[in-house]
Design an enzyme around this catalytic site. Structure first.
Site, PDB file in Angstrom:
ATOM      1  NE  ARG A  83      -0.613 -12.529  -1.765  1.00  0.00           N
ATOM      2  CZ  ARG A  83      -0.027 -11.351  -1.679  1.00  0.00           C
ATOM      3  NH1 ARG A  83       1.269 -11.269  -1.589  1.00  0.00           N
ATOM      4  NH2 ARG A  83      -0.726 -10.238  -1.676  1.00  0.00           N
ATOM      5  CG  ASP A  92       7.201  -9.581  -5.718  1.00  0.00           C
ATOM      6  OD1 ASP A  92       6.063 -10.004  -5.975  1.00  0.00           O
ATOM      7  OD2 ASP A  92       7.589  -9.318  -4.565  1.00  0.00           O
ATOM      8  NE  ARG A 114       0.086  -2.420  -0.525  1.00  0.00           N
ATOM      9  CZ  ARG A 114      -0.696  -3.467  -0.409  1.00  0.00           C
ATOM     10  NH1 ARG A 114      -1.825  -3.516  -1.071  1.00  0.00           N
ATOM     11  NH2 ARG A 114      -0.362  -4.466   0.374  1.00  0.00           N
TER      12      ARG A 114
END
Length: 421
Positions: free
Chosen positions: A123, A306, A398
């Site tokens: 990324r 995601d 997370r």
């Protein structure tokens, strides 16, 4: 570091109501944006997640005072006294790079190491850096550090080669205090960008166009503290919807913006799920075996990367053959080997996975390799025969708040095992 594990007994039908927490991917840029104003801002419904804790540590390292009161985070950025972030903090989380834009706008200088986070593919920071340079920022990269400075940020016409969410957010936050007008073309269109625009405008910024591919930011002289409630987490909501489908359940998911979930809802209906949309909640009911289908991940408003691992878990026990094409991250198939341990039949070639649905998955010892892979294995375990031991669940922490508690209330058999307890 020894991580916690889940022990999950599958084949429990989920029933009841579950509430979605505030969006992690919105909370992080909102926290960074508080750096833009001198004084105390209040953010409501910020979830208690590991990534949020890391971002708070970054703000405190910079001199901010941060206090949590129930659902509110109170951030005093008036005490900001640093522009240099510790490498250890940066390496813990990718989104820590979101302080670049605000610190350049407020202090004219920033030094960070290249950030860490989930290992789901490269990324790069190049879109962030290129955009900021167009605003007049000088950048020096050396020994894994990025140092950037500018006497006066200048509005510019910025074109992003790819609609990067992080780059769009960083450039937005820098441009709000720049001289003149900034246009961001090929901007990311995610709901989290709209949420950031709304918060910045409450602080006195002049930002328009979020949710479309051209953003216009007219620079102002100063921003002021504000109060804002973060939007609901669409990825968490989508994960709960799949859990209902995979367990042939009947679950109502509260605190949802259905418009943010259109591609997910459309695909779940293809499986045969019955989905009822209410104002701010969604009811998901499923009976009988799922039907397979194909998916291609795309930038918003396309199918979200995601959600890809969670859908792969579901398609592993759907009827027929399904194909998933991942166009966003090149390493986002790390959950495949773990799903295979549970009996899934998946073959991968490059960025394409072919899934031949099996009657049922089987419990096994598996481990999370990143946040969404962990969510996928959690879902697979809920639907599997017998018990699954899911290692390294700290990755799941997370992005999912109180996961085991929320699911126990729906009837899941989930137990968290903490080493040495």
């Amino acid at each position: 570091m020894t991580m916690d594990r889940y022990v999950i007994t599958g084949k429990q039908r989920l029933e009841g109501t579950i509430r979605v927490s505030g969006a992690k991917n919105s909370s992080l840029p909102l926290l960074a944006a508080t750096l833009l104003a001198e004084g105390t801002s209040t953010l409501l419904e910020i979830p208690a997640l590991a990534d949020i804790t890391h971002m708070i540590e970054v703000l405190e390292h910079l001199g901010c005072g941060v206090m949590r009161q129930d659902e509110a985070l109170i951030i005093n950025a008036g005490l900001l006294d640093s522009w240099d972030v510790d490498e250890g903090l940066m390496r813990q989380m990718r989104a820590s790079n979101l302080i670049l834009g605000p610190l350049l706008a407020r202090r004219g200088r920033v030094k960070i190491s290249r950030p860490g986070g989930c290992a789901i593919g490269s990324r790069p920071m190049d879109q962030h850096i290129k955009g900021l340079q167009q605003l007049g920022v000088k950048v020096k990269e050396k020994h894994g550090y990025i140092e950037a400075w500018a006497d006066q940020l200048q509005g510019a016409d910025v074109y992003l080669d790819v609609p990067s969410v992080g780059a769009t957010e960083n450039i937005m936050m820098a441009a709000v205090l720049a001289k003149g007008t900034t246009l961001i073309r090929n901007a990311a269109r995610e709901p989290e960008i709209v949420d950031l625009q709304n918060f910045l405008n409450k602080m006195g910024a002049r930002v328009r166009g979020a949710g479309m591919d051209v953003l216009r930011i007219d620079g102002v002289d100063a921003l002021y503290p504000a109060e804002h409630t973060v939007i609901a987490d669409r990825i968490e909501a989508g994960t709960h919807m799949i859990a209902a489908v995979m367990t042939e359940g009947d679950v109502t998911i509260e605190n949802v913006v259905p418009e943010h979930l259109e591609p997910v809802i459309a695909k779940l209906r293809q499986t045969g799920a019955q989905i009822t949309l209410l104002d701010d909640s969604v009811r998901v009911q499923q009976r009988g075996r799922l039907k397979g289908f194909d998916i291609k991940t795309m930038p918003y408003p396309g199918f979200p990367t995601d959600m890809q691992p969670q859908f792969m878990a579901m398609l592993s026990c759907a009827e027929g053959t399904s194909i998933i094409t991942e166009t966003i991250f090149e390493n986002r198939f790390q959950h495949v080997d773990e799903l295979r341990r549970m009996g899934a039949q998946i073959t991968v070639e490059g960025r394409t996975a072919v899934i031949r649905g099996v009657e049922t998955l089987e419990g096994a010892f598996v481990e999370a390799t990143d946040l969404r892979a962990g969510a996928a294995l959690f879902l697979a375990a809920l639907a599997a025969e017998e018990a699954t031991v899911l290692e390294k669940v700290n990755y799941i922490d997370r992005g999912y708040e109180d996961l085991e508690e929320k699911y126990r209330r729906l009837g899941a058999k989930v137990r968290r095992v903490i080493p040495n307890e």
